[in-house]
Design a protein around this motif. Sequence first.
Motif, PDB file in Angstrom:
ATOM      1  N   LYS A  92     -43.377 -74.227 -12.520  1.00  6.40           N
ATOM      2  CA  LYS A  92     -43.444 -72.810 -12.242  1.00  6.40           C
ATOM      3  C   LYS A  92     -43.473 -72.012 -13.540  1.00  6.40           C
ATOM      4  O   LYS A  92     -43.030 -72.473 -14.591  1.00  6.40           O
ATOM      5  N   THR A  93     -43.992 -70.801 -13.433  1.00  3.01           N
ATOM      6  CA  THR A  93     -43.956 -69.898 -14.582  1.00  3.01           C
ATOM      7  C   THR A  93     -42.504 -69.642 -14.971  1.00  3.01           C
ATOM      8  O   THR A  93     -41.665 -69.378 -14.105  1.00  3.01           O
ATOM      9  N   PRO A  94     -42.170 -69.725 -16.252  1.00  4.92           N
ATOM     10  CA  PRO A  94     -40.782 -69.463 -16.667  1.00  4.92           C
ATOM     11  C   PRO A  94     -40.341 -68.047 -16.323  1.00  4.92           C
ATOM     12  O   PRO A  94     -41.152 -67.133 -16.178  1.00  4.92           O
ATOM     13  N   VAL A  95     -39.049 -67.886 -16.197  1.00  6.21           N
ATOM     14  CA  VAL A  95     -38.439 -66.560 -16.117  1.00  6.21           C
ATOM     15  C   VAL A  95     -37.977 -66.200 -17.517  1.00  6.21           C
ATOM     16  O   VAL A  95     -37.389 -67.035 -18.219  1.00  6.21           O
ATOM     17  N   PHE A  96     -38.241 -64.975 -17.942  1.00  8.47           N
ATOM     18  CA  PHE A  96     -37.902 -64.552 -19.297  1.00  8.47           C
ATOM     19  C   PHE A  96     -36.737 -63.569 -19.270  1.00  8.47           C
ATOM     20  O   PHE A  96     -36.714 -62.627 -18.469  1.00  8.47           O
ATOM     21  N   LEU A  97     -35.777 -63.800 -20.146  1.00  2.31           N
ATOM     22  CA  LEU A  97     -34.638 -62.904 -20.323  1.00  2.31           C
ATOM     23  C   LEU A  97     -34.724 -62.316 -21.727  1.00  2.31           C
ATOM     24  O   LEU A  97     -34.685 -63.048 -22.718  1.00  2.31           O
ATOM     25  N   LEU A  98     -34.856 -60.998 -21.805  1.00  3.55           N
ATOM     26  CA  LEU A  98     -35.141 -60.339 -23.077  1.00  3.55           C
ATOM     27  C   LEU A  98     -33.943 -59.540 -23.587  1.00  3.55           C
ATOM     28  O   LEU A  98     -33.241 -58.876 -22.815  1.00  3.55           O
ATOM     29  N   GLY A  99     -33.742 -59.608 -24.904  1.00  5.33           N
ATOM     30  CA  GLY A  99     -32.743 -58.796 -25.576  1.00  5.33           C
ATOM     31  C   GLY A  99     -33.390 -57.958 -26.660  1.00  5.33           C
ATOM     32  O   GLY A  99     -34.621 -57.939 -26.822  1.00  5.33           O
ATOM     33  N   ALA A 100     -32.567 -57.280 -27.446  1.00  4.77           N
ATOM     34  CA  ALA A 100     -33.076 -56.353 -28.457  1.00  4.77           C
ATOM     35  C   ALA A 100     -33.972 -57.040 -29.473  1.00  4.77           C
ATOM     36  O   ALA A 100     -34.905 -56.426 -30.014  1.00  4.77           O
ATOM     37  N   GLY A 101     -33.723 -58.328 -29.754  1.00  8.47           N
ATOM     38  CA  GLY A 101     -34.548 -59.038 -30.716  1.00  8.47           C
ATOM     39  C   GLY A 101     -35.997 -59.198 -30.306  1.00  8.47           C
ATOM     40  O   GLY A 101     -36.868 -59.448 -31.146  1.00  8.47           O
ATOM     41  N   PHE A 102     -36.277 -59.045 -29.022  1.00  7.70           N
ATOM     42  CA  PHE A 102     -37.666 -59.123 -28.544  1.00  7.70           C
ATOM     43  C   PHE A 102     -38.521 -58.040 -29.193  1.00  7.70           C
ATOM     44  O   PHE A 102     -39.684 -58.259 -29.513  1.00  7.70           O
ATOM     45  N   ASN A 103     -37.939 -56.862 -29.407  1.00 11.31           N
ATOM     46  CA  ASN A 103     -38.695 -55.727 -29.951  1.00 11.31           C
ATOM     47  C   ASN A 103     -38.790 -55.738 -31.474  1.00 11.31           C
ATOM     48  O   ASN A 103     -39.523 -54.948 -32.060  1.00 11.31           O
ATOM     49  N   ALA A 104     -38.055 -56.626 -32.124  1.00 15.51           N
ATOM     50  CA  ALA A 104     -37.898 -56.542 -33.576  1.00 15.51           C
ATOM     51  C   ALA A 104     -39.202 -56.743 -34.334  1.00 15.51           C
ATOM     52  O   ALA A 104     -39.354 -56.226 -35.449  1.00 15.51           O
ATOM     53  N   ASP A 105     -40.149 -57.467 -33.755  1.00 14.33           N
ATOM     54  CA  ASP A 105     -41.395 -57.766 -34.472  1.00 14.33           C
ATOM     55  C   ASP A 105     -42.478 -56.708 -34.281  1.00 14.33           C
ATOM     56  O   ASP A 105     -43.561 -56.834 -34.843  1.00 14.33           O
TER      57      ASP A 105
END
Length: 321
Positions: free
Chosen positions: A2-15
């Motif tokens: 199955k397609t993974p489920v993603f859990l995002l935190g503040a570091g996701f936006n850092a790039d």
Amino acid sequence: MKTPVFLLGAGFNADVSIEISPIEHRYPLTADLAKKCFGICSLPENKSIEDLFYEAVLQNNFTPIKTLYELLMGADYYLTPLLKYGGDKENNVYLTFLRNFESASFLTFNYDSLVEILLLSLNCWRPNDGYGIPVRAELRFLKDVPKLPEKSTSEVLHLHGSLCIYPSENYIRQNHDSEINLIELRDNPIFIFDPDSITNCFFPFGRHPTTGFRFIWERVIAPIPDKAEGLNDVFIQHVYKHALRILADAEVVVVIGYRFNLYDRDSYHRLLDATRALRIVLVVPEADRLQARLRNEYPNINWYSVPLTFREWVRRGYPGI
């Protein structure tokens, strides 16, 4: 698989700042918040940014929290038009990632709207159902409306609330026996899409004012050490119910830029308790150290370490999945 489920935190936006450099605006980091919200160059010894926000709230000083939300809304306003499909910087790792997982569920602890604005530009998300629960959203323009999906193929669930959503739990009932109308409690709350100052980022959707209006600083859980009260918010409760169903069915969960801050334990513990995933992949530069800690706390979960930034992880072809 199955397609993974993603859990995002503040570091996701850092790039983001790397992808569109040079530019004045960026999604704020902790170091930015110390200076911009509190006027100090670094955090005091033995204090977190959450401690500083909490001390300000205790003094009825809400300026630092409002400043944080304004910084996030400003980043959405200035940056997402560049990053989205058709933008000047559309060749970026964020769009690459979202295209490759366009039917995924994204659970996020972030307040900003980066993910959903980019998904809207890819024609696989709309606010009516894209937040994981039904939301009242209006088309602002009826002419020259771009192609829209009949329903969202991706969902973005804001676990600590969204700056663009507030609940309406009351309505005004006309009283024919009197000139005074009555305010009554709805049988079930409705959730209102109101992107405020970043409305143009969600074209062709607009604001939908109704009873129960909340200012943006009232729509999310404050970034303070104790989030228990905020987790009782009606919007957040509905989002969590759906998130728990998603995690119960997930085979792989990928955590990007989230460090499981102990102040957030009330927030993430029930998520980890609900998941039946075969493994949880940690994508964060300090993933090895984080993995060691989480293995001690949650020994029944198969933790997989990927010590990379989000940008590095995408460019290397999503190791761990």
